[in-house]
Structure formats: C-alpha cells, structure tokens
Write a protein that holds these residues in place. Structure first.
Motif, mmCIF file in Angstrom:
data_model
loop_
_atom_site.group_PDB
_atom_site.id
_atom_site.type_symbol
_atom_site.label_atom_id
_atom_site.label_comp_id
_atom_site.label_asym_id
_atom_site.label_seq_id
_atom_site.Cartn_x
_atom_site.Cartn_y
_atom_site.Cartn_z
ATOM 1 N N ASP A 37 0.805 -1.221 0.000
ATOM 2 C CA ASP A 37 0.000 0.000 0.000
ATOM 3 C C ASP A 37 0.836 1.268 0.000
ATOM 4 O OD1 ASP A 37 -2.677 -0.915 -0.041
ATOM 5 O OD2 ASP A 37 -2.464 -1.573 2.036
ATOM 6 N N ARG A 68 -7.631 1.223 7.872
ATOM 7 C CA ARG A 68 -8.470 0.239 7.173
ATOM 8 C C ARG A 68 -8.126 -1.181 7.629
ATOM 9 N NH1 ARG A 68 -7.275 2.073 2.394
ATOM 10 N NH2 ARG A 68 -5.811 0.429 1.903
ATOM 11 N N TYR A 69 -6.832 -1.483 7.758
ATOM 12 C CA TYR A 69 -6.378 -2.797 8.222
ATOM 13 C C TYR A 69 -6.875 -3.053 9.646
ATOM 14 C CZ TYR A 69 -3.106 -6.604 9.296
ATOM 15 O OH TYR A 69 -2.559 -7.807 9.668
ATOM 16 N N ASP A 71 -9.419 -1.651 11.191
ATOM 17 C CA ASP A 71 -10.880 -1.827 11.176
ATOM 18 C C ASP A 71 -11.248 -3.235 10.717
ATOM 19 O OD1 ASP A 71 -11.355 0.723 12.090
ATOM 20 O OD2 ASP A 71 -11.863 1.542 10.114
ATOM 21 N N TRP A 72 -10.584 -3.704 9.684
ATOM 22 C CA TRP A 72 -10.860 -5.040 9.151
ATOM 23 C C TRP A 72 -10.624 -6.120 10.215
ATOM 24 C CZ3 TRP A 72 -13.086 -7.359 5.147
ATOM 25 C CH2 TRP A 72 -12.810 -8.698 4.917
ATOM 26 N N HIS A 73 -9.585 -5.928 11.008
ATOM 27 C CA HIS A 73 -9.247 -6.905 12.049
ATOM 28 C C HIS A 73 -9.913 -6.590 13.390
ATOM 29 C CE1 HIS A 73 -6.425 -9.321 9.745
ATOM 30 N NE2 HIS A 73 -6.077 -8.193 9.150
ATOM 31 N N GLU A 74 -10.776 -5.587 13.393
ATOM 32 C CA GLU A 74 -11.562 -5.199 14.573
ATOM 33 C C GLU A 74 -10.683 -4.860 15.771
ATOM 34 O OE1 GLU A 74 -14.465 -8.306 15.128
ATOM 35 O OE2 GLU A 74 -15.517 -7.760 13.291
ATOM 36 N N TYR A 75 -9.586 -4.125 15.517
ATOM 37 C CA TYR A 75 -8.738 -3.652 16.597
ATOM 38 C C TYR A 75 -9.410 -2.461 17.263
ATOM 39 C CZ TYR A 75 -4.929 -6.318 14.380
ATOM 40 O OH TYR A 75 -4.142 -7.299 13.842
ATOM 41 N N THR A 80 -4.963 -0.014 17.781
ATOM 42 C CA THR A 80 -4.699 0.700 16.529
ATOM 43 C C THR A 80 -3.607 1.746 16.725
ATOM 44 O OG1 THR A 80 -6.962 0.340 15.757
ATOM 45 C CG2 THR A 80 -5.735 2.114 14.700
#
Length: 105
Positions: A37, A68-69, A71-75, A80
């Motif tokens: 990215d 985004r990463y 959020d995807w992994h629900e941290y 975060t």
C-alpha cells in the motif's frame, strides 16, 4: 506455533527475519500485509531520442491503509494506536535501509 516450525528446519532453510516475541507477530504480519500500500515517487531523467533512467522511491505506509487494516481486524483504538506507532517506527527503519542501499558505491 510458527517459531516451533522454524526450529525444525535446517539452518539454511530458515526464513530470514528478526527474532520476535510472540506478542509482536501481529505487527510484523500487518507491516508485510500493508507493504504494497505504500506510495512510490518516480525520479529520474530523460534524454533526447527516448533514453530514460528512472527509479521508484518507496514512501511510508499511509495511515489510511493502517486504519483500514485495523478496522478489518476489529482492533480497538488502543491497539490501533500501538499499531500505528510501531509501523511508523518500522517504516523509518525500512526507508533508512532503502536509502542507504541506493547510495552509489
């Protein structure tokens, strides 16, 4: 565990990388997942008749990609923030290494 699997390999077959404590594996995985990215700056020169020399200079992993990463992994927010800090530090080391590697010898 991955570390146990690595120990079963011959010395020459072991992956190259830092020895990490297990609790840091999630950061290492994130850095590798987000590596693609990062933006790149193109620098170079062109000569008449189409001659050209270019190189791509990597930039930092964008914070939007990290968010985004996470959020995807629900941290959560704290995790975060830790991820952002550690990835920033890892990026600085990587970019310093890259710059040093590109110096003329």
């Amino acid at each position: 565990r991955f570390a146990d699997l690595v120990e079963t390999l011959e010395e020459d077959d072991r992956p190259v990388g830092p020895q990490l404590q297990d609790w840091l594996q999630w950061v290492w995985r994130a850095w590798h997942a987000l590596h693609a990215d990062r933006g790149h700056t193109i620098e170079g020169m062109a000569a008449p008749l189409g001659g050209m020399m270019l190189r791509s200079i990597p930039g930092r992993i964008p914070w939007t990609a990290i968010i985004r990463y996470a959020d995807w992994h629900e941290y959560g927010r704290e995790q975060t923030n830790i991820l952002m800090r550690l990835l920033g530090d890892m990026d600085k080391i990587y970019l310093d290494w890259w710059t040093e590697r590109m110096k003329p010898t």
